[in-house]
Design a protein around this motif. Structure first.
Motif, PDB file in Angstrom:
ATOM      1  N   THR A 225       0.951  -1.234  -0.059  1.00 23.11           N
ATOM      2  CA  THR A 225       0.059  -0.147  -0.098  1.00 23.11           C
ATOM      3  C   THR A 225       0.861   1.242  -0.204  1.00 23.11           C
ATOM      4  O   THR A 225       0.277   2.296  -0.002  1.00 23.11           O
ATOM      5  CB  THR A 225      -0.955  -0.042   1.006  1.00 23.11           C
ATOM      6  N   SER A 226       2.310   1.104  -0.121  1.00 20.38           N
ATOM      7  CA  SER A 226       2.937   2.447   0.012  1.00 20.38           C
ATOM      8  C   SER A 226       4.125   2.400  -1.028  1.00 20.38           C
ATOM      9  O   SER A 226       4.201   1.117  -1.491  1.00 20.38           O
ATOM     10  CB  SER A 226       3.675   2.475   1.512  1.00 20.38           C
ATOM     11  N   SER A 227       4.836   3.276  -1.201  1.00 21.26           N
ATOM     12  CA  SER A 227       5.872   3.416  -2.283  1.00 21.26           C
ATOM     13  C   SER A 227       6.921   4.015  -1.718  1.00 21.26           C
ATOM     14  O   SER A 227       7.016   4.670  -0.597  1.00 21.26           O
ATOM     15  CB  SER A 227       5.347   3.850  -3.438  1.00 21.26           C
ATOM     16  N   SER A 228       8.048   4.563  -2.628  1.00 19.66           N
ATOM     17  CA  SER A 228       8.982   5.419  -1.822  1.00 19.66           C
ATOM     18  C   SER A 228       9.550   5.991  -3.305  1.00 19.66           C
ATOM     19  O   SER A 228       9.478   5.695  -4.471  1.00 19.66           O
ATOM     20  CB  SER A 228      10.480   4.369  -1.650  1.00 19.66           C
ATOM     21  N   ILE A 229      10.316   7.146  -3.174  1.00 20.12           N
ATOM     22  CA  ILE A 229      10.874   8.113  -3.979  1.00 20.12           C
ATOM     23  C   ILE A 229      12.501   7.804  -3.606  1.00 20.12           C
ATOM     24  O   ILE A 229      12.682   8.075  -2.445  1.00 20.12           O
ATOM     25  CB  ILE A 229      10.590   9.449  -3.947  1.00 20.12           C
ATOM     26  N   MET A 230      13.391   7.509  -4.586  1.00 20.41           N
ATOM     27  CA  MET A 230      14.802   7.414  -4.188  1.00 20.41           C
ATOM     28  C   MET A 230      15.492   7.897  -5.387  1.00 20.41           C
ATOM     29  O   MET A 230      15.067   8.109  -6.652  1.00 20.41           O
ATOM     30  CB  MET A 230      15.279   6.022  -4.124  1.00 20.41           C
ATOM     31  N   GLY A 231      16.664   7.850  -5.090  1.00 18.98           N
ATOM     32  CA  GLY A 231      17.771   8.505  -6.389  1.00 18.98           C
ATOM     33  C   GLY A 231      19.043   8.762  -5.666  1.00 18.98           C
ATOM     34  O   GLY A 231      19.629   8.751  -4.727  1.00 18.98           O
ATOM     35  N   LYS A 232      19.490   9.830  -6.661  1.00 22.85           N
ATOM     36  CA  LYS A 232      20.986  10.378  -6.299  1.00 22.85           C
ATOM     37  C   LYS A 232      20.741  11.905  -6.167  1.00 22.85           C
ATOM     38  O   LYS A 232      19.843  12.503  -6.952  1.00 22.85           O
ATOM     39  CB  LYS A 232      22.029  10.077  -7.626  1.00 22.85           C
ATOM     40  N   ALA A 233      21.766  12.580  -5.359  1.00 25.52           N
ATOM     41  CA  ALA A 233      21.590  13.776  -5.106  1.00 25.52           C
ATOM     42  C   ALA A 233      23.060  14.284  -4.474  1.00 25.52           C
ATOM     43  O   ALA A 233      23.770  13.389  -3.768  1.00 25.52           O
ATOM     44  CB  ALA A 233      20.759  14.082  -4.109  1.00 25.52           C
ATOM     45  N   PRO A 234      23.291  15.375  -4.567  1.00 23.89           N
ATOM     46  CA  PRO A 234      24.593  16.030  -3.863  1.00 23.89           C
ATOM     47  C   PRO A 234      24.326  15.742  -2.336  1.00 23.89           C
ATOM     48  O   PRO A 234      23.434  16.120  -1.922  1.00 23.89           O
ATOM     49  CB  PRO A 234      24.644  17.537  -4.294  1.00 23.89           C
ATOM     50  N   THR A 235      25.383  15.372  -1.759  1.00 23.75           N
ATOM     51  CA  THR A 235      25.520  14.864  -0.286  1.00 23.75           C
ATOM     52  C   THR A 235      25.121  16.034   0.744  1.00 23.75           C
ATOM     53  O   THR A 235      24.820  15.902   1.640  1.00 23.75           O
ATOM     54  CB  THR A 235      26.888  14.301   0.094  1.00 23.75           C
ATOM     55  N   ASP A 236      25.311  17.295   0.103  1.00 24.51           N
ATOM     56  CA  ASP A 236      25.035  18.513   1.081  1.00 24.51           C
ATOM     57  C   ASP A 236      23.752  19.176   0.721  1.00 24.51           C
ATOM     58  O   ASP A 236      23.643  20.101   1.257  1.00 24.51           O
ATOM     59  CB  ASP A 236      26.237  19.439   0.568  1.00 24.51           C
ATOM     60  N   GLY A 237      23.003  18.490   0.125  1.00 20.22           N
ATOM     61  CA  GLY A 237      21.710  18.860  -0.115  1.00 20.22           C
ATOM     62  C   GLY A 237      20.346  18.211   0.721  1.00 20.22           C
ATOM     63  O   GLY A 237      20.802  17.027   1.315  1.00 20.22           O
ATOM     64  N   THR A 238      19.428  18.713   0.442  1.00 20.93           N
ATOM     65  CA  THR A 238      18.333  18.070   1.234  1.00 20.93           C
ATOM     66  C   THR A 238      17.076  17.814   0.291  1.00 20.93           C
ATOM     67  O   THR A 238      16.719  18.517  -0.582  1.00 20.93           O
ATOM     68  CB  THR A 238      17.459  18.948   2.449  1.00 20.93           C
ATOM     69  N   VAL A 239      16.497  16.405   0.022  1.00 21.16           N
ATOM     70  CA  VAL A 239      15.389  16.161  -0.709  1.00 21.16           C
ATOM     71  C   VAL A 239      14.152  16.211  -0.099  1.00 21.16           C
ATOM     72  O   VAL A 239      13.959  15.695   0.961  1.00 21.16           O
ATOM     73  CB  VAL A 239      15.719  14.781  -1.468  1.00 21.16           C
ATOM     74  N   THR A 240      13.217  17.137  -0.525  1.00 19.69           N
ATOM     75  CA  THR A 240      11.971  17.097  -0.180  1.00 19.69           C
ATOM     76  C   THR A 240      10.826  16.589  -1.129  1.00 19.69           C
ATOM     77  O   THR A 240      10.986  16.974  -2.390  1.00 19.69           O
ATOM     78  CB  THR A 240      11.787  18.648   0.345  1.00 19.69           C
TER      79      THR A 240
ATOM     80  N   GLU B  36      17.134  20.927  -2.247  1.00 22.60           N
ATOM     81  CA  GLU B  36      17.239  22.074  -1.523  1.00 22.60           C
ATOM     82  C   GLU B  36      18.474  22.193  -0.854  1.00 22.60           C
ATOM     83  O   GLU B  36      19.008  21.284  -0.300  1.00 22.60           O
ATOM     84  CB  GLU B  36      16.030  22.411  -0.227  1.00 22.60           C
ATOM     85  N   LYS B  37      19.020  23.362  -0.637  1.00 16.38           N
ATOM     86  CA  LYS B  37      20.113  23.651   0.121  1.00 16.38           C
ATOM     87  C   LYS B  37      19.995  25.029   0.911  1.00 16.38           C
ATOM     88  O   LYS B  37      19.666  25.971   0.089  1.00 16.38           O
ATOM     89  CB  LYS B  37      21.431  23.552  -0.541  1.00 16.38           C
ATOM     90  N   ASP B  38      20.315  25.038   2.129  1.00 14.12           N
ATOM     91  CA  ASP B  38      20.290  26.451   2.906  1.00 14.12           C
ATOM     92  C   ASP B  38      18.791  26.988   2.703  1.00 14.12           C
ATOM     93  O   ASP B  38      18.759  28.254   2.466  1.00 14.12           O
ATOM     94  CB  ASP B  38      21.325  27.315   2.442  1.00 14.12           C
ATOM     95  N   GLY B  39      17.816  26.380   2.588  1.00 19.17           N
ATOM     96  CA  GLY B  39      16.478  26.951   2.508  1.00 19.17           C
ATOM     97  C   GLY B  39      16.183  27.409   1.132  1.00 19.17           C
ATOM     98  O   GLY B  39      15.017  27.915   0.818  1.00 19.17           O
ATOM     99  N   LYS B  40      17.000  27.221   0.042  1.00 22.66           N
ATOM    100  CA  LYS B  40      16.825  27.546  -1.240  1.00 22.66           C
ATOM    101  C   LYS B  40      16.359  26.102  -2.118  1.00 22.66           C
ATOM    102  O   LYS B  40      17.345  25.269  -2.162  1.00 22.66           O
ATOM    103  CB  LYS B  40      17.764  28.228  -1.741  1.00 22.66           C
ATOM    104  N   THR B  41      15.634  26.306  -2.975  1.00 19.55           N
ATOM    105  CA  THR B  41      15.166  25.160  -3.985  1.00 19.55           C
ATOM    106  C   THR B  41      16.253  25.366  -5.295  1.00 19.55           C
ATOM    107  O   THR B  41      16.188  26.426  -5.935  1.00 19.55           O
ATOM    108  CB  THR B  41      13.844  25.232  -4.321  1.00 19.55           C
TER     109      THR B  41
END
Length: 131
Positions: free
Chosen positions: A45-60, A94-99
Motif C-alpha cells: 500500500t505504500s511506495s518510495s522515491i529514491m535516487g541520487k543527489a549531492p550529499t550537501d543537499g536535502t531532498v523534499t 534544497e540547500k540552505d532553504g533555497k530550492t
C-alpha cells in the motif's frame, strides 16, 4: 435386530465424523488463505522515491494531498524516502532553504518505487527521472 441397528448407527456416526472433519479442514485452509492474502495486500500500500543527489543537499517531497517529507543523501549520494502513499509528488533538491531543482508530477503507485536523480554543475542543478 439390535446389532443391525447398532451397526447402522455406527456407520452413520462415522459418516458424520468424516464429513465434520473434512468441513473443518476446508474452513482452516480458507482462513489461512485469507490471512495470507491480507498480509500481501497490507505490504503493497505504500511506495518510495529514491535516487541520487549531492550529499550537501536535502531532498523534499510534497504530495498533492499536502504530505511533506524530507531526506538527506548518504555519503554515496543516495537517498530513499519510503512509506509514501500513492499519489502525485513534487520532488525538490534544497540547500540552505533555497530550492535548487525540482521535478513536478512524479507518479507513485502502490508497491512501486520511482527514481529521481539530481545533478549539479557549478551553480546549476537539474532533476530527471532515474533509470
Amino acid at each position: 435386530m439390535k446389532t443391525v441397528q447398532k451397526s447402522e448407527v455406527n456407520r452413520y456416526q462415522k459418516h458424520e465424523l468424516r464429513f465434520a472433519s473434512k468441513l473443518m479442514s476446508v474452513i482452516a485452509v480458507g482462513a489461512l488463505g485469507a490471512m495470507a492474502f491480507s498480509a500481501v495486500q497490507a505490504q503493497s500500500t505504500s511506495s518510495s522515491i529514491m535516487g541520487k543527489a549531492p550529499t550537501d543537499g536535502t531532498v523534499t517531497v510534497h504530495s498533492e494531498t499536502g504530505l511533506t517529507r524530507h531526506g538527506t543523501p548518504n555519503g554515496k549520494g543516495r537517498y530513499n524516502l519510503s512509506s509514501l502513499p500513492p499519489g502525485t509528488y513534487l520532488v525538490s533538491l534544497e540547500k540552505d532553504g533555497k530550492t535548487l531543482a525540482s521535478l513536478q508530477g512524479v507518479p507513485l503507485y502502490a508497491g512501486k518505487a520511482f527514481e529521481v536523480d539530481f545533478a549539479c554543475d557549478n551553480d546549476q542543478c537539474s532533476a530527471a527521472p532515474g533509470h
